[in-house]
Design a protein around this motif. Structure first.
Motif, PDB file in Angstrom:
ATOM      1  N   PHE A 119      -8.068   1.204  -2.521  1.00  0.00           N
ATOM      2  CA  PHE A 119      -7.668   2.373  -3.311  1.00  0.00           C
ATOM      3  C   PHE A 119      -8.791   2.911  -4.194  1.00  0.00           C
ATOM      4  CE2 PHE A 119      -3.486   1.176  -1.885  1.00  0.00           C
ATOM      5  CZ  PHE A 119      -2.864   2.410  -1.738  1.00  0.00           C
ATOM      6  N   GLN A 161      -2.104  -7.161 -11.729  1.00  0.00           N
ATOM      7  CA  GLN A 161      -2.030  -6.819 -10.311  1.00  0.00           C
ATOM      8  C   GLN A 161      -1.075  -7.748  -9.567  1.00  0.00           C
ATOM      9  OE1 GLN A 161      -6.180  -6.939  -9.184  1.00  0.00           O
ATOM     10  NE2 GLN A 161      -6.474  -4.784  -9.654  1.00  0.00           N
ATOM     11  N   ALA A 203       0.835  -1.207   0.000  1.00  0.00           N
ATOM     12  CA  ALA A 203       0.000   0.000   0.000  1.00  0.00           C
ATOM     13  C   ALA A 203       0.868   1.255   0.000  1.00  0.00           C
ATOM     14  CB  ALA A 203      -0.911  -0.005   1.223  1.00  0.00           C
ATOM     15  N   LEU A 212       1.967   2.005  -3.444  1.00  0.00           N
ATOM     16  CA  LEU A 212       0.876   2.498  -4.280  1.00  0.00           C
ATOM     17  C   LEU A 212       0.464   3.916  -3.895  1.00  0.00           C
ATOM     18  CD1 LEU A 212      -1.366  -0.705  -4.536  1.00  0.00           C
ATOM     19  CD2 LEU A 212       0.302   0.144  -6.189  1.00  0.00           C
ATOM     20  N   PHE A 213       0.536   4.228  -2.606  1.00  0.00           N
ATOM     21  CA  PHE A 213       0.207   5.587  -2.173  1.00  0.00           C
ATOM     22  C   PHE A 213       1.155   6.608  -2.792  1.00  0.00           C
ATOM     23  CE2 PHE A 213      -2.301   4.077   1.610  1.00  0.00           C
ATOM     24  CZ  PHE A 213      -3.405   4.908   1.409  1.00  0.00           C
ATOM     25  N   LEU A 230      -6.316  -4.427  -1.534  1.00  0.00           N
ATOM     26  CA  LEU A 230      -5.793  -3.153  -2.030  1.00  0.00           C
ATOM     27  C   LEU A 230      -6.612  -2.612  -3.192  1.00  0.00           C
ATOM     28  CD1 LEU A 230      -1.923  -3.715  -1.840  1.00  0.00           C
ATOM     29  CD2 LEU A 230      -3.415  -2.509  -0.227  1.00  0.00           C
ATOM     30  N   ARG A 290      -0.048   3.112  -9.111  1.00  0.00           N
ATOM     31  CA  ARG A 290      -1.379   2.919  -8.539  1.00  0.00           C
ATOM     32  C   ARG A 290      -2.435   2.818  -9.629  1.00  0.00           C
ATOM     33  NH1 ARG A 290      -1.204   6.967  -5.493  1.00  0.00           N
ATOM     34  NH2 ARG A 290      -2.431   8.484  -6.676  1.00  0.00           N
ATOM     35  N   GLU A 291      -2.366   3.681 -10.617  1.00  0.00           N
ATOM     36  CA  GLU A 291      -3.335   3.633 -11.711  1.00  0.00           C
ATOM     37  C   GLU A 291      -3.178   2.347 -12.519  1.00  0.00           C
ATOM     38  OE1 GLU A 291      -5.888   5.675 -12.173  1.00  0.00           O
ATOM     39  OE2 GLU A 291      -5.217   6.523 -10.262  1.00  0.00           O
TER      40      GLU A 291
END
Length: 398
Positions: free
Chosen positions: A364, A262, A241, A244-245, A360, A251-252
């Motif tokens: 998100f 993924q 996470a 990705l943050f 996740l 993240r996209e």
């Protein structure tokens, strides 16, 4: 890194951004008397060696009257193969897709629903609750209060993995272990056993009862899978996470990708940030490749997972780049040594990755999701792994 090497890098960036690299380097060392293996190909060779047996974590000092009732982690050879074959049905790809997906999605929905109501939380608390409930469903620990069960499991797991202490401190630690294990059995395991005797299900405790396991053996199994499936998964969820943050492009790509995309992203993060830093094996035959002469049979080897996972010999060029296409390019599964390798590779690796992926992907998509505070990194010497705490997240309240 110069411009020429950057141009050759598939991601055009080979900067080492690993978050746990410093603390892992400070705390990961070979045990006295062991040979330190850092090359990927050599590490795989030892882990896949048919004469290699599990070592470390007390594996060599424990004996069991009935191998069938011993945790699979501590078994070797035919005993290990037979035990793993029987229990694999709970962790197989078929079990994950046909049975565990529903559990993961249900628990994710419940936990994120509570998070939206509150608007803020610590990510490690949510990820630990997720890991506890997913593994609990697989084991059959479903007959006690959810919140209280989480507290009891955390206490007994940390007591069980605590490092041995001499003298009075060691005796007190043993008493603490016995107390928390007894409470865990009384309030969580025993009710599950009683319920499964009346109405068996497709879970591990029902299987253990069919096989004639004692109460103690069932508790040991629950703690073994709890340590592997709860503690380590919690850390990886927070780490993934965090990546990705802070990386909008990644993240996209994760949110827009299919399951394979993924999984590739998650395995690349895990390659760079493996939770377990090392494993150990004792090889009962000569081993060549670590010096001028073959090493004799019976030697102990420490495998540096983190070093092997950035070895260009197995992961390809630009080892510090987070490249979801890497595994395809080097014709690998993408697991590398993140889940160990050989007969003792982690049997629940697909469960861990898919529960992380499902959680996740939903987390998100929450409106207004923010990382309010980056996690603190510490080291757990008993597990030989990093821990991430105080990762504060928030979202728009429901």
């Amino acid at each position: 890194m110069n411009d020429a090497s950057a141009a050759r890098c598939p991601m055009h960036d080979n900067i080492d951004r690993r978050k746990s690299a410093k603390i892992a380097a400070e705390n990961t060392h070979p045990d006295p008397g062991s040979h330190w293996v850092q090359g990927g190909e050599m590490a795989r060779s030892i882990l896949r060696n048919k004469q290699a047996v599990q070592a470390g974590a007390g594996a060599e000092s424990l004996t069991y009257d009935n191998p069938e009732h011993a945790p699979v982690f501590f078994l070797n050879g035919e005993d290990h193969f037979n035990k793993r074959r029987k229990t694999q049905r709970f962790l197989s790809p078929k079990a994950v897709t046909e049975q565990h997906y529903k559990i993961m999605e249900k628990i994710t929905g419940e936990l994120l629903g509570k998070f939206r109501q509150q608007g803020q939380a610590k990510l490690e608390d949510i990820s630990f609750q997720l890991a506890i409930e997913v593994v609990g469903e697989i084991l059959g620990l479903t007959e006690s209060d959810q919140a209280a069960r989480a507290r009891r499991i955390q206490r007994v797991l940390y007591a069980s993995i605590a490092s041995h202490k001499p003298g009075l401190a060691g005796k007190l630690l043993n008493l603490k272990r016995a107390f928390h294990t007894g409470v865990f059995f009384l309030f969580d395991v025993r009710p599950a056993i009683q319920a499964r005797r009346k109405a068996p299900r497709e879970d591990a405790i029902s299987f253990y009862l069919d096989e004639g396991y004692s109460n103690l053996s069932i508790v040991i199994e629950c703690l073994t899978y709890g340590t592997a499936g709860m503690l380590t998964t919690r850390e990886f969820i927070v780490m993934a996470a965090w990546y990705l943050f802070e990386n909008a492009e990644l993240r996209e790509r994760f949110l827009g990708g299919d399951m394979k995309e993924q999984m590739a992203i998650l395995m690349e993060i895990l390659r760079l940030e493996p939770v377990a830093a090392k494993v150990q094996r004792r090889v009962h035959e000569e081993v060549s490749g670590l010096g001028d002469k073959p090493l004799p049979a019976g030697e102990l080897y420490g495998i540096d997972i983190r070093a092997a996972n950035i070895d260009e010999a197995i992961v390809g060029e630009c080892p510090f780049a987070l490249d979801p296409e890497r595994a395809k390019r080097v014709r690998d599964t993408g697991r590398y040594l993140s889940f160990s390798d050989g007969p003792h590779n982690c049997p629940g690796w697909q469960v861990a990755l898919h529960e992380t992926r499902i959680f996740l992907a939903e987390l998100f998509r929450l409106p207004g999701l923010r990382l309010e505070r980056e996690p603190d990194i510490s080291w757990n010497p008993s597990l030989g792994s990093y821990e991430l705490r105080n990762a504060e997240i928030s979202c728009d309240p429901a």
